[in-house]
Design a protein around this motif. Sequence first.
Motif, short mmCIF file in Angstrom:
data_model
loop_
_atom_site.label_atom_id
_atom_site.label_comp_id
_atom_site.label_asym_id
_atom_site.label_seq_id
_atom_site.Cartn_x
_atom_site.Cartn_y
_atom_site.Cartn_z
N PRO A 74 0.82 -1.21 0.00
CA PRO A 74 0.00 0.00 0.00
C PRO A 74 0.85 1.26 0.00
CG PRO A 74 -0.84 -1.59 1.59
CD PRO A 74 0.47 -2.12 1.10
N LYS A 75 0.37 2.28 -0.67
CA LYS A 75 1.11 3.53 -0.79
C LYS A 75 1.41 4.14 0.56
CE LYS A 75 2.88 6.79 -3.38
NZ LYS A 75 4.06 6.54 -4.26
N GLU A 76 0.45 4.10 1.47
CA GLU A 76 0.64 4.69 2.80
C GLU A 76 1.77 3.99 3.55
OE1 GLU A 76 -1.86 5.46 6.95
OE2 GLU A 76 -2.84 4.56 5.21
N LEU A 77 1.80 2.65 3.44
CA LEU A 77 2.85 1.88 4.12
C LEU A 77 4.22 2.19 3.51
CD1 LEU A 77 3.39 -0.26 6.27
CD2 LEU A 77 3.00 -2.02 4.54
N GLU A 78 4.26 2.31 2.20
CA GLU A 78 5.51 2.64 1.53
C GLU A 78 6.04 4.01 1.97
OE1 GLU A 78 7.31 2.98 -3.04
OE2 GLU A 78 5.19 2.49 -2.68
N GLU A 79 5.14 4.96 2.16
CA GLU A 79 5.54 6.30 2.58
C GLU A 79 6.12 6.29 3.99
OE1 GLU A 79 2.06 8.66 2.13
OE2 GLU A 79 2.25 8.85 -0.06
N VAL A 85 13.47 4.97 6.52
CA VAL A 85 14.74 4.75 5.80
C VAL A 85 14.72 5.64 4.55
CG1 VAL A 85 16.29 3.02 4.82
CG2 VAL A 85 14.65 2.34 6.58
N PRO A 86 15.16 6.88 4.66
CA PRO A 86 15.09 7.84 3.54
C PRO A 86 15.78 7.37 2.27
CG PRO A 86 15.55 8.98 5.60
CD PRO A 86 15.69 7.52 5.88
N GLU A 87 16.84 6.57 2.39
CA GLU A 87 17.57 6.11 1.20
C GLU A 87 16.88 4.95 0.49
OE1 GLU A 87 19.88 4.41 4.78
OE2 GLU A 87 18.60 6.11 4.29
N ALA A 88 15.78 4.48 1.03
CA ALA A 88 15.05 3.37 0.42
C ALA A 88 14.40 3.80 -0.89
CB ALA A 88 14.00 2.83 1.38
N SER A 89 14.40 2.88 -1.86
CA SER A 89 13.79 3.16 -3.16
C SER A 89 12.61 2.23 -3.45
CB SER A 89 14.84 3.04 -4.26
OG SER A 89 14.26 3.24 -5.53
N SER A 90 12.71 0.99 -2.97
CA SER A 90 11.63 0.03 -3.21
C SER A 90 11.57 -0.98 -2.05
CB SER A 90 11.82 -0.70 -4.54
OG SER A 90 13.03 -1.44 -4.53
N PHE A 91 10.41 -1.64 -1.97
CA PHE A 91 10.18 -2.59 -0.88
C PHE A 91 9.54 -3.85 -1.44
CE2 PHE A 91 9.80 1.76 0.57
CZ PHE A 91 10.67 1.81 1.65
N LYS A 92 10.05 -4.98 -1.02
CA LYS A 92 9.53 -6.26 -1.49
C LYS A 92 8.99 -7.07 -0.32
CE LYS A 92 10.92 -10.59 -3.73
NZ LYS A 92 12.07 -11.34 -4.31
N PRO A 93 7.68 -7.35 -0.30
CA PRO A 93 7.13 -8.12 0.82
C PRO A 93 7.57 -9.58 0.79
CG PRO A 93 5.44 -7.70 -0.85
CD PRO A 93 6.65 -6.94 -1.27
N GLU A 105 11.63 -6.51 2.41
CA GLU A 105 13.02 -6.24 2.07
C GLU A 105 13.12 -4.80 1.54
OE1 GLU A 105 13.89 -9.29 -0.74
OE2 GLU A 105 14.38 -10.78 0.80
N ILE A 106 14.16 -4.12 1.94
CA ILE A 106 14.36 -2.72 1.54
C ILE A 106 15.51 -2.65 0.54
CG2 ILE A 106 14.80 -0.36 2.34
CD1 ILE A 106 13.99 -1.26 5.15
N TYR A 107 15.26 -1.99 -0.61
CA TYR A 107 16.29 -1.85 -1.65
C TYR A 107 16.54 -0.37 -1.94
CZ TYR A 107 15.55 -6.83 -2.49
OH TYR A 107 15.46 -8.19 -2.34
N ASP A 108 17.78 -0.06 -2.26
CA ASP A 108 18.10 1.31 -2.65
C ASP A 108 17.86 1.50 -4.14
OD1 ASP A 108 20.25 0.12 -3.91
OD2 ASP A 108 21.76 0.88 -2.52
N SER A 109 18.21 2.66 -4.67
CA SER A 109 17.95 2.97 -6.08
C SER A 109 18.75 2.10 -7.03
CB SER A 109 18.24 4.45 -6.35
OG SER A 109 19.59 4.76 -6.00
#
Length: 218
Positions: A74-79, A85-93, A105-109
């Motif tokens: 969800p967009k709210e959870l991603e925000e 983690v400000p450097e985060a770019s994407s998240f994989k459940p 999982e947290i991934y950078d750009s």
Amino acid sequence: MENENDGKVSRRAFLKGLASGLIVGIIAGAGVAAGIIPPRKPETSYVYIPTVKTVTETYTKTITPTPSPTPTIPKELEEIFTQLVPEASSFKPVIGAENIPIYFEIYDSAGKLIGFAFYIEEVKSISDKYKIWGALDLDYKILSIKIEAKAIMPGEEPWFKKDDLSRFMDEFRGLSVDEIKLSEEDGKVDAITGATLSSRLITDTIRSKVKEVIETRK
């Protein structure tokens, strides 16, 4: 010149054979009628039925599976995770039982794994209920925690004051799983004054979640 006597002998032999055949036929017919001679069985007729074999051909069709879409959150959870983690770019459940995410999982750009995030939808104390968001580094130490408190009774204020809650969240930063305990239990988290039970409840819940992330990744 043919001999006349030879012709008479041939006719005589023919008539004699014919008479003998008639007599045998009459006797045989009488014997069958009287039951002395069993009737001749009729010949059995056979009908040839050709065997037809049915050949079934099996066809194998190769089916290329359609790739599953990349799981989204969800967009709210991603925000909120991005705030943690400000450097985060994407998240994989990472999905567990009943199709519920265990963590993210947290991934950078650059697509590099940089940590793990989790969300605890609801924790209830006697008077309040809490939502908890958290982020861990690759060593499973806490990067940041966000707690939202709401009174169970409509119109009431949560037991935690805003300033107390903000200080309490900072207590978790940099802690490993074994350090996530109240200080009175040999941990490194100081309870909120006058809210020890709620502080313990939240602390134990966060420690259990971090343990779950670690065990899932083993």
